[in-house]
Design an enzyme around this catalytic site. Structure first.
Site, PDB file in Angstrom:
ATOM      1  CE  LYS A   1     -27.966 -49.309  25.086  1.00 19.25           C
ATOM      2  NZ  LYS A   1     -29.062 -48.499  24.512  1.00 19.25           N
TER       3      LYS A   1
ATOM      4  CG  HIS B   1     -37.670 -74.487  34.080  1.00 25.93           C
ATOM      5  ND1 HIS B   1     -38.717 -73.884  33.394  1.00 25.93           N
ATOM      6  CD2 HIS B   1     -36.765 -74.848  33.141  1.00 25.93           C
ATOM      7  CE1 HIS B   1     -38.442 -73.905  32.109  1.00 25.93           C
ATOM      8  NE2 HIS B   1     -37.261 -74.478  31.919  1.00 25.93           N
TER       9      HIS B   1
ATOM     10  NE  ARG C   1     -34.946 -78.574  25.143  1.00 28.07           N
ATOM     11  CZ  ARG C   1     -33.870 -78.832  24.413  1.00 28.07           C
ATOM     12  NH1 ARG C   1     -33.966 -79.566  23.342  1.00 28.07           N
ATOM     13  NH2 ARG C   1     -32.682 -78.377  24.762  1.00 28.07           N
ATOM     14  CB  THR C   2     -37.903 -72.636  27.890  1.00 23.12           C
ATOM     15  OG1 THR C   2     -37.491 -73.832  28.544  1.00 23.12           O
ATOM     16  CG2 THR C   2     -38.917 -71.913  28.757  1.00 23.12           C
TER      17      THR C   2
ATOM     18  NE  ARG D   1     -34.544 -70.455  30.730  1.00 23.98           N
ATOM     19  CZ  ARG D   1     -34.420 -71.652  30.164  1.00 23.98           C
ATOM     20  NH1 ARG D   1     -33.382 -71.914  29.375  1.00 23.98           N
ATOM     21  NH2 ARG D   1     -35.323 -72.596  30.380  1.00 23.98           N
TER      22      ARG D   1
HETATM   23  C1  NCD Z   1     -33.612 -76.965  31.544  1.00 20.32           C
HETATM   24  C2  NCD Z   1     -33.312 -75.620  32.128  1.00 20.32           C
HETATM   25  O1  NCD Z   1     -33.094 -74.637  31.427  1.00 20.32           O
HETATM   26  O2  NCD Z   1     -33.312 -75.567  33.353  1.00 20.32           O
HETATM   27  N1  NCD Z   1     -33.932 -76.935  30.198  1.00 20.32           N
HETATM   28  C3  NCD Z   1     -35.217 -76.643  29.830  1.00 20.32           C
HETATM   29  O3  NCD Z   1     -35.689 -75.558  30.003  1.00 20.32           O
HETATM   30  N2  NCD Z   1     -35.937 -77.606  29.269  1.00 20.32           N
HETATM   31  C4  NCD Z   1     -32.647 -78.013  31.899  1.00 20.32           C
HETATM   32  C5  NCD Z   1     -31.193 -77.757  31.685  1.00 20.32           C
HETATM   33  O4  NCD Z   1     -30.777 -76.700  31.224  1.00 20.32           O
HETATM   34  O5  NCD Z   1     -30.440 -78.686  31.973  1.00 20.32           O
END
Ligand code: NCD
Length: 304
Positions: A80, A129, A51-52, A101
């Site tokens: 690397k 997050h 999703r993100t 991320r």
């Molecule tokens: C979450 C995350 O990556 O922290 N997911 C997200 O980005 N919607 C929650 C999770 O991974 O449980």
């Protein structure tokens, strides 16, 4: 230059602007269709995401911009041995904004020091997050009509769940909000968050049984036990099914409850709950895209 590293860096007024803008994009998407023409978003994902990453990319495409990036560290020069700082210096030559991320807590903050374009923290280890919080805030505001005077239950892995940490921080600033923290002893919220709440005199309680408190909640925020952050598999196996929200448990709740989950879910919400009008986690997915559009607009406007 403005970044989105921690939700605490953004004022209530700025968050309100993002939500108002997202509402406006939902109402009149065509007004924004060319807002980011010739602009590029780089998504640098060193950890898995559905999703993100895709919502950031969809957001930029809907604004008329384009996207580039990688979806796993193994396909980048990180494999690397390249540092985050060198990668970011490089990518800022190609893109106007970076969503990152990373499994290491604080990596996006380090990146921001070396970047000549805005950095968005799309999840750093078990820490924060903030853009999931943007999705959560808009969902709460649209479902409840307010962000004040709410009883919010967080349930599951409150220790490693970074979406919990960011949403708790954001919601602590609204008047009349109370938290009910529901977790096994081992997965309670980190000490620094408990201290922040005590200092700010935010009311909260910590309990272990969902059934005992579900009736008192306006919002129930379910979370997945974060397997990838555990030191040993046996602990994960023991804790993974601590909470399962099913029809029976939901029957104990208020008819106006809003059930949220950042997703992905494993077992913690039974699929039979999905058709209940209180289940709002797929709305959260959709609203996340509009909030990311608003965030891109804000960060690139601030940079111009
Ligand atoms: C979450 C995350 O990556 O922290 N997911 C997200 O980005 N919607 C929650 C999770 O991974 O449980």
């Amino acid at each position: 230059m403005r970044h989105m590293l921690d939700i605490a860096d953004w004022s209530i007024e700025e968050l309100q602007w993002l939500m108002d803008t997202a509402d406006d994009i939902i109402a009149k998407p065509e007004d924004y269709a060319n807002a980011m023409v010739r602009k590029k978003l780089a998504s640098l994902f060193y950890e898995p995401s559905t999703r993100t990453r895709l919502s950031f990319e969809a957001a930029m495409l809907e604004l008329g911009g384009s996207v580039l990036g990688f979806s796993e560290a193994s396909s980048s020069s990180a494999s690397k041995g390249e540092s985050v700082s060198d990668t970011v210096r490089t990518v800022s030559c190609y893109a106007d904004i970076i969503a990152m991320r990373h499994p290491k807590e604080g990596a996006p903050t380090v990146a921001a020091r070396y970047s000549s374009v805005p950095i968005v923290n799309a999840g750093d280890g078990g820490h924060n997050h903030p853009t999931q919080t943007l999705a959560d805030l808009l969902t709460i505001r649209r479902e409840k009509g307010r962000l004040q005077n709410l009883v919010i239950g967080f349930c599951g892995d409150l220790q490693f769940g970074r979406t919990v940490h960011s949403l708790l921080t954001a919601m602590s600033r609204y008047q009349g909000v109370k938290f009910v923290l529901i977790s096994p002893e081992e997965l309670r919220i980190p000490a620094y968050l408990r201290e922040n709440m005590l200092k700010a005199q935010v009311p909260f309680s910590e309990v272990q049984k969902l059934e005992d408190v579900i009736k008192s909640l306006d919002i129930l925020y379910m979370t997945r036990v974060q397997r990838e952050r555990f030191f040993n598999e046996a602990d994960y196996v023991r804790l993974k099914d601590s909470y399962i929200l099913d029809k029976q448990k939901l029957a104990l709740a208020h008819s106006q409850l809003t059930v949220l989950h950042p997703l992905p879910r494993v077992n913690e919400i039974s699929q039979s709950v999905d058709s209940d009008p209180r289940a709002c986690y797929f709305k959260q997915v959709l609203y996340g895209k509009f909030m990311r559009e608003a965030l891109i607009l804000k960060l690139l406007e601030a940079k111009a």
